[in-house]
Design an enzyme around this catalytic site. Structure first.
Site, short mmCIF file in Angstrom:
data_model
loop_
_atom_site.label_atom_id
_atom_site.label_comp_id
_atom_site.label_asym_id
_atom_site.label_seq_id
_atom_site.Cartn_x
_atom_site.Cartn_y
_atom_site.Cartn_z
N ASN A 190 22.30 32.01 47.97
CA ASN A 190 23.04 32.79 46.98
C ASN A 190 22.51 32.37 45.62
O ASN A 190 22.52 31.19 45.29
CB ASN A 190 24.53 32.46 47.11
CG ASN A 190 25.39 32.95 45.95
OD1 ASN A 190 26.40 32.37 45.64
ND2 ASN A 190 24.97 34.01 45.29
N GLY A 191 22.03 33.34 44.84
CA GLY A 191 21.50 33.00 43.51
C GLY A 191 20.16 33.68 43.27
O GLY A 191 19.83 34.66 43.95
N LYS A 221 38.53 50.56 35.09
CA LYS A 221 39.05 50.72 36.46
C LYS A 221 38.57 52.04 37.05
O LYS A 221 38.12 52.10 38.17
CB LYS A 221 40.59 50.68 36.51
CG LYS A 221 41.27 49.38 36.25
CD LYS A 221 41.15 48.38 37.36
CE LYS A 221 39.89 47.58 37.28
NZ LYS A 221 39.86 46.38 36.50
N ARG A 262 31.85 39.52 47.61
CA ARG A 262 30.70 39.01 46.86
C ARG A 262 29.46 39.86 47.03
O ARG A 262 28.47 39.68 46.32
CB ARG A 262 30.38 37.58 47.28
CG ARG A 262 31.52 36.61 47.11
CD ARG A 262 31.12 35.24 47.58
NE ARG A 262 30.07 34.68 46.76
CZ ARG A 262 30.27 34.03 45.63
NH1 ARG A 262 31.49 33.84 45.19
NH2 ARG A 262 29.26 33.56 44.94
N HIS A 312 35.35 60.83 14.86
CA HIS A 312 34.02 60.40 14.42
C HIS A 312 32.98 60.57 15.52
O HIS A 312 31.95 59.89 15.51
CB HIS A 312 34.08 58.94 13.96
CG HIS A 312 34.98 58.74 12.78
ND1 HIS A 312 34.72 59.30 11.56
CD2 HIS A 312 36.17 58.08 12.65
CE1 HIS A 312 35.70 58.99 10.71
NE2 HIS A 312 36.59 58.26 11.36
N GLU A 369 40.44 48.90 29.58
CA GLU A 369 40.62 48.41 30.95
C GLU A 369 40.89 49.59 31.89
O GLU A 369 40.39 49.63 33.02
CB GLU A 369 41.75 47.36 30.97
CG GLU A 369 42.12 46.81 32.32
CD GLU A 369 40.98 46.16 33.09
OE1 GLU A 369 39.89 45.93 32.54
OE2 GLU A 369 41.18 45.93 34.30
N GLU A 400 34.78 52.03 37.79
CA GLU A 400 34.42 51.10 38.87
C GLU A 400 34.68 51.68 40.25
O GLU A 400 33.85 51.55 41.14
CB GLU A 400 35.25 49.81 38.77
CG GLU A 400 34.76 48.79 37.78
CD GLU A 400 35.66 47.56 37.74
OE1 GLU A 400 35.12 46.46 37.72
OE2 GLU A 400 36.91 47.69 37.70
N TRP A 427 24.21 40.93 48.26
CA TRP A 427 24.27 41.88 47.15
C TRP A 427 22.87 41.83 46.54
O TRP A 427 22.48 40.85 45.91
CB TRP A 427 25.31 41.45 46.14
CG TRP A 427 25.52 42.41 45.01
CD1 TRP A 427 26.28 43.54 45.04
CD2 TRP A 427 24.99 42.31 43.69
NE1 TRP A 427 26.25 44.15 43.80
CE2 TRP A 427 25.48 43.42 42.96
CE3 TRP A 427 24.15 41.40 43.04
CZ2 TRP A 427 25.14 43.65 41.62
CZ3 TRP A 427 23.82 41.62 41.70
CH2 TRP A 427 24.32 42.74 41.02
N LYS A 453 32.35 41.20 43.25
CA LYS A 453 33.48 40.62 42.54
C LYS A 453 33.08 39.41 41.71
O LYS A 453 33.52 39.24 40.59
CB LYS A 453 34.56 40.21 43.54
CG LYS A 453 35.78 39.67 42.82
CD LYS A 453 37.04 40.02 43.53
CE LYS A 453 38.24 39.78 42.67
NZ LYS A 453 38.45 40.83 41.67
N CYS A 498 26.27 37.74 46.78
CA CYS A 498 25.99 37.13 48.07
C CYS A 498 27.02 36.05 48.41
O CYS A 498 27.51 35.35 47.54
CB CYS A 498 24.61 36.51 48.16
SG CYS A 498 23.30 37.61 47.68
C1 G6P Z 1 32.74 41.25 37.96
C2 G6P Z 1 33.98 41.83 38.61
C3 G6P Z 1 35.02 42.16 37.55
C4 G6P Z 1 35.32 40.92 36.72
C5 G6P Z 1 34.05 40.32 36.11
C6 G6P Z 1 34.31 38.96 35.50
O1 G6P Z 1 32.10 42.22 37.22
O2 G6P Z 1 33.65 43.00 39.35
O3 G6P Z 1 36.20 42.59 38.18
O4 G6P Z 1 36.21 41.25 35.70
O5 G6P Z 1 33.08 40.12 37.15
O6 G6P Z 1 34.69 38.06 36.51
P1 G6P Z 1 35.56 36.78 36.27
O7 G6P Z 1 35.68 36.15 37.62
O8 G6P Z 1 34.77 35.91 35.32
O9 G6P Z 1 36.85 37.19 35.70
#
Ligand code: G6P
Length: 609
Positions: free
Chosen positions: A99-100, A486, A27, A505, A482, A489, A74, A604, A2
């Site tokens: 927000n929260g 990606k 957000r 394994h 990573e 996501e 969100w 994010k 949010c």
């Molecule tokens: C969310 C985002 C990720 C990010 C993670 C940690 O899940 O979608 O892209 O890596 O938070 O966020 P930060 O701001 O702590 O790196």
């Protein structure tokens, strides 16, 4: 998680609010709403879906006002819908955005229902607006109503409230969720992130936990929980708001991938002139704290956690310092032993991730030699609550899938390894050779990004697949993780990463022609071992996609596709090999037609547990 925006001005603020929401959409983006005060009282417009839907509805409704609040959601409590969208109201004249998460909302709801309040949404937030209403009836003014309301709340919140009988101000509070105050000329604002307000100001006050704020067009008053005025330092941002625009690119993620050479350049600039100078980038107290470090504990989430995993390999191999890495949501809830002389390191793009922040706050009862935040946002909670900071200078990252934040974190972490290693006998000569590698990074990242066209071609093979396996060995295992993150996501393809030696394994059972296998195969000491693992894949009919340099001597053939990378020095290879994996996911997602910058169900900045 949010996003909130609020504004008080001598002009119509609806555009400021909607523009701000668009810049906060990273957000959350499942529904949005705005409430404005004008001569007819309070006008609210809400819509399910993205801010664009709200923008159109607000225009059609002719929504205007000199004071207003807005929200992009969100969903946590209650599905995405117009009824659950903020602002929530109590009576006709009081509106609130949040927000929260309010943890005790159930008890509060029961009390309020007994007092005759009716609920129209499934959210935890609606209790707060009714509480403010109840307190307002008792106390007569909005500021003290909010001040007394927060005493009854448990959880994390940033709140902004307006009331039609006090049209010339808004009141807001920050406790556990971010909130900044923007200072304009004859107008002032609040927002979850300063990015939202860059089109209207570059002057900000960062609120402390528990701060309340009364925002008027010509005055901002910050108080602590007890209503005692406090002063908060003003921060000025140099970056213009263009930084956060898409420019010629189709998506923010694409722009951010291509920005990596410049982002790394900025991050390293003036910081790697000599082995002696490296610790200066970590703050004034760095030298004294680093002298006492015997081990390192890294805590982070998501992509930032992967950066920590790469750093662990460097820390132990180069600096000879034991290093532990853990995801924050696990670390904070388990008993752990802190070896003497441990430096606590958080890594975070936003500096506001709830689990990482909570883990940092818990360290105050333990004997760490110091706390270091590797972070992209100056003034964020992690930065303010750590003795040491390394600021990655990636610039605003808008795409939900993190890219340039990751590679700049890696550059900063490698510098940390050198700064600590120097105290453990890493010679200046060796450090100078790694610094030389770092200096080559912008150029090498540029070369990696120039493989965009062949990677786009390669991506076609993934579009119809449901699963993908990513393999790496050694320091390239977290790079493979990573890459897998990606892909899942943004393209919604199930992807998993394995250290290549673990293939036999278990995961080998999954390999057939429907399971593409991507391998990160730089020309390093584990290459020969990796090649044997890849044979295991080929023998089961799996299609292999290799990212390798010429010296790796892997040749394309039936079922083996090779993307030839530039020759890269070994230490910095994980940073460079990240780029083609980002591009691969990006192109697969574009071909699958997903919402690349705002993938479903994600946000994010995760400021809730
Ligand atoms: C969310 C985002 C990720 C990010 C993670 C940690 O899940 O979608 O892209 O890596 O938070 O966020 P930060 O701001 O702590 O790196």
């Amino acid at each position: 998680m949010c996003g909130i925006v609020g504004a008080v001005a001598h002009r119509n603020v609806s555009n400021i609010l909607i523009t701000g929401l668009k810049r906060l959409e990273y957000r959350g983006y499942d529904s949005a709403g705005v409430a404005l005060l004008n001569k007819d009282g309070l006008q609210r417009v809400r819509r399910q879906g993205k801010v664009a839907a709200l923008e159109q509805a607000a225009r059609e409704a002719g929504a205007t006002g000199f004071t207003g609040i807005a929200h992009t959601r969100w969903a946590t409590h209650g599905r995405p819908s117009e009824e659950n969208a903020h602002p929530h109201m109590s009576g006709n004249g009081l509106a609130l955005v949040h927000n929260g998460i309010i943890e005790n909302f159930q008890e509060l709801k029961e009390e309020l229902e007994q007092d005759g309040y009716r609920f129209e949404s499934e959210t935890d937030t609606e209790v707060v607006v009714h509480l403010v209403h109840q307190e307002l009836e008792k106390r007569g003014d909005l500021f003290s109503a909010l001040q007394h309301t927060v005493k009854r709340l448990h959880g994390a919140y940033a709140l902004a409230v307006i009331h039609e009988s006090e049209p010339d101000h808004l009141v807001a509070v920050r406790s556990g969720s971010p909130l900044v105050v923007g200072l304009g000329i004859d107008e002032n604002y609040v927002a979850s992130d300063h990015l939202a307000l860059l089109p209207v100001t570059n002057r900000f006050l960062f609120l402390d936990e528990g701060d309340l704020v009364d925002v008027r067009a010509d005055q901002v008053t910050v108080t602590d929980v007890n209503g005692e005025p406090v002063s908060r330092k003003e921060h000025q941002f140099d970056s213009t708001h263009e930084d956060a625009e898409k420019g010629e690119y189709r998506h923010y993620m694409q722009k951010e991938i291509f920005e990596q050479p410049a982002a790394i350049q900025r991050t390293l600039e003036g910081r790697i002139d000599s082995p002696q100078a490296v610790s200066e980038a970590f703050g004034e107290q760095a030298a004294a704290i680093f002298d006492r470090v015997k081990s390192v504990q890294i805590v982070a989430c998501g992509t930032s956690y992967h950066a920590g995993m790469v750093a662990r390999y460097w820390m132990e191999a180069l600096a000879g310092i034991p290093c532990q890495v853990e995801v924050a949501s696990e670390f904070r809830y388990r008993q752990h032993v802190v070896p003497e002389g441990t430096l606590f390191v958080t890594i975070s793009q936003s500096g506001e991730t709830a689990d990482t922040l909570a883990a940092l706050r818990d360290t105050h009862t333990s004997e760490y030699v110091g706390r270091l935040a590797v972070c992209n946002v100056d003034g964020s909670s992690l930065v303010r609550e750590s003795e040491l900071t390394f600021l990655t200078k990636a610039g605003p990252e808008i795409g939900v899938a993190s890219t340039k934040a990751f590679t700049t974190q890696l550059a900063g972490l490698l510098m940390l390894v050198l700064a600590l290693g120097r105290r453990k006998g890493l010679t200046d000569e060796r450090i100078e050779s790694v610094l030389d590698e770092l200096r080559q990074l912008p150029n090498l990242l540029e070369q990696a990004a120039s493989l965009d066209t062949p990677i786009r071609e390669l991506s076609r093979a993934f579009v119809e697949k449901n699963h993908t396996l990513f393999l790496g060995r050694g320091v390239h295992f977290p790079v493979a993780m990573e890459g897998a993150l990606k892909l899942k996501e943004i393209s919604y393809i199930h992807a998993e990463a394995y250290p290549a030696g673990e293939l036999k394994h278990g995961p080998l059972a999954l390999v057939d022609k429907e399971m593409p296998v991507v391998a990160v195969a730089p020309n390093d000491e584990l290459l020969e071992k990796l090649k044997s693992n890849l044979q295991e894949v080929r023998a089961r009919g799996g299609e292999l996609y290799l990212f390798a340099d010429k010296k790796a001597k892997v040749t394309a053939g039936e079922g083996i596709h090779v993307l030839t990378m530039p020759a890269v020095p070994e230490i910095i290879a994980p940073i460079v090999y990240t780029v083609p994996l980002q591009l691969l996911s990006y192109h697969v997602a574009v071909l699958r037609g997903t919402d690349v910058d705002q993938p479903r169900n994600l946000a994010k900045s995760v400021t809730v547990e």
